[in-house]
Design an enzyme around this catalytic site. Structure first.
Site, PDB file in Angstrom:
ATOM      1  N   GLU A 247      -1.883   7.632   0.934  1.00 42.70           N
ATOM      2  CA  GLU A 247      -2.684   6.546   0.352  1.00 42.70           C
ATOM      3  C   GLU A 247      -4.146   6.954   0.511  1.00 42.70           C
ATOM      4  OE1 GLU A 247      -1.806   4.068  -1.326  1.00 42.70           O
ATOM      5  OE2 GLU A 247       0.240   3.526  -0.802  1.00 42.70           O
ATOM      6  N   CYS A 281     -10.476   0.821  -0.505  1.00 37.07           N
ATOM      7  CA  CYS A 281     -10.014   1.950  -1.336  1.00 37.07           C
ATOM      8  C   CYS A 281      -9.860   1.519  -2.791  1.00 37.07           C
ATOM      9  CB  CYS A 281      -8.698   2.494  -0.808  1.00 37.07           C
ATOM     10  SG  CYS A 281      -7.455   1.229  -0.637  1.00 37.07           S
TER      11      CYS A 281
END
Ligand code: NAD
Length: 478
Positions: A247, A281
């Site tokens: 991720e 993110c």
């Protein structure tokens, strides 16, 4: 100053060295934590392996894991206020956002508790002479490396499905923001997980993190963090071909169409890029605006950005500090580079005169190929760019090495859905940035990584499929 510990094989352990945790809102030391070393990492891995070998989580009825996880969710909720205060002081976020992280962590445990006893395989028809079926098998020892921006919820996001599937876990918390995670793990463990099933280490990424991912006992890795570290881990684990979930970062774009609702868009931009000072993110780091609405939307964005308050999380400010001086300097350097590249700083672009690590909410007008439009900033910086046609918007949105999330704002379901299906990445938001939740699969393509977290899909990142094929005895009388 309070001193925090690591959790190894059911015990809270100190270490010869400590790391100092700084409050980013004041730039002052806040607490210390035992700095785990290689020997600590080895002990945690040995304990996790023992749990796997003894089958403490897998030889029992999966419903027992459901019970433990539901209890853990309850215990997380009980410490949410206490944990939020620590998170607010070590991480700079507001109390409300910090508490939300704990509540989300509790939701991950509830959600995946419900899946622990539903990992059902398939029966595959091979004709009368065979019985064939599949089973979902936990990998074994899962090493999970957590970043600093949402340590509590990201930790739970990976830990909950791993435990539900029957893995043992060794977690590496982020050096700069490890404290609230210790409360989280303490609460979860009180639910009654066997010793060694959950281990928590805080140490240097380049020392303990590196040792864990290369360890001979690691069966699976979940890494959430920067592209550079993810790439390094992939390289370092290639020799053992360790399965992993990556991720990584993003440079996500929203597209504002001609008929976008201005209020809806402004609300989404406010959370999309200014929540947690843009250290997300999946932040909306780019906004592509139809030329017909460009000046109107730009003016409204500037108004909104200039009305935001800047200050500490404890003071409920809109723009909270960046995590460190290093992060603040990096953001300011990127803004300076954008200026040199010919981009226009529409508002912000500097650091207010405050003791913590603050950067003013910033809006930059830039072309798609400029560095500021291509690289992750991880700060409260929105890049805006005009477009004329739908295809141009799609091509700009897809025109980076990343592919995490994206968004479309407009009044026509036909048009927004048509565009959504052409956007690269794991998630598309229509008319609300961050729409979705614990239930919706999340992850990237390209430099944003691979594998999925969240939703039912994520649990399959924590198991592999075993097929069992049985040849039946032939009936000799036939
Ligand atoms: P980082 O890569 O610097 O650190 C992440 C973690 O990796 C830390 O715990 C660190 O100690 C550890 N680490 C560092 N070097 C290591 C090594 N050689 N081996 C093993 N572990 C090592 O990232 P960060 O600065 O903490 O986080 C910010 C980044 O994370 C941003 O790029 C952001 O986009 C990304 N992120 C992604 C997601 C997602 O779900 N896609 C979520 C949050 C953050």
């Amino acid at each position: 100053m309070e001193h925090y510990l690591n959790y190894i094989d059911g015990e809270w352990c100190d270490a010869p060295n400590s790391l100092v945790v700084i409050n980013p809102g004041t730039a002052e030391a806040y607490a210390t934590i035992a700095e785990a070393n290689i020997q600590d990492a080895d002990r945690a891995m040995t304990a996790a392996r023992r749990c796997v070998d003894e089958g403490v989580l897998t030889a029992v009825r999966p419903a027992l894991r459901t019970t433990l996880m539901l209890k853990a969710a309850e215990l997380i909720r009980e410490i949410a206020d206490e944990g939020a205060l620590i998170s607010c002081l070590e991480n700079g976020k507001t109390l409300l956002d910090a508490k939300d992280e704990f509540l989300e962590a509790a939701r991950y445990f509830e959600y995946y508790a419900g899946m622990a006893d539903k990992l059902e395989g398939k029966s595959i028809p091979l004709g009368i002479d065979y019985i064939d079926f599949t089973q979902y098998v936990p990998f074994g020892v899962s090493v999970q490396i957590v970043p600093w921006n949402f340590p509590v919820s990201i930790c739970a996001r990976s830990l909950a499905p791993a435990l539900a599937a029957g893995n043992s876990v060794v977690i590496k918390s982020p050096e700069v923001s490890p404290l609230a995670m210790t409360l989280l793990i303490e609460a979860i463990d009180k639910a009654g997980f066997p010793n060694g099933a959950i281990n928590l280490l805080c140490g240097q990424g380049s020392v303990v993190g590196d040792h864990l991912v290369r360890h001979q006992e690691v069966d699976q890795i979940v890494f959430t963090g920067s592209v550079a570290t993810g790439q390094m881990i992939l390289k370092n684990t290639a020799k053992r071909a360790t399965p992993s979930v990556m991720e990584l970062g993003g440079k996500s774009a929203a597209i504002a169409l001609q008929d976008a609702n201005l209020d809806v868009l402004l609300n989404s931009v406010k959370v999309g890029i200014f929540f947690n000072a843009g250290q997300v993110c999946s932040a909306m780091s780019r906004l592509l605006i139809h030329t017909e609405r460009y000046e109107e939307i730009k003016a409204a964005l500037v108004n909104m950005a200039e009305s935001l308050t800047i200050g500490k999380g404890e003071d409920k400010a809109d723009i909270t500090p960046l995590i460190s001086l290093e992060q603040k300097n990096q953001v300011l350097t990127m803004i300076e580079q954008a200026r040199k590249d010919g981009a226009t700083i529409v508002t912000g672009g500097s650091a207010p005169d405050l003791p913590g690590y603050f950067v003013a909410p910033t809006i930059i007008e830039a072309t798609p190929s400029m560095q500021i439009s291509q690289q992750e900033i991880f700060g409260p910086v929105l890049v805006i760019t005009p477009f004329e046609t739908e295809q141009e918007a799609i091509s700009i949105a897809n025109g980076t090495d990343f592919g995490l999330v994206s968004g479309v704002f407009g009044g026509s379901l036909n048009q927004t859905l048509r565009i959504a299906q052409q956007l690269r990445g794991g998630q598309v938001f229509i008319n609300e940035w961050f729409a979705g939740g614990v239930e919706t699969p999340f992850g990237g393509v390209g430099l944003s990584g691979f594998g999925r977290e969240k939703g039912q899909e994520a649990i399959y990142s924590y198991v592999h499929t075993r097929n069992i094929a049985i040849r039946l005895e032939m009936d000799s009388s036939q």
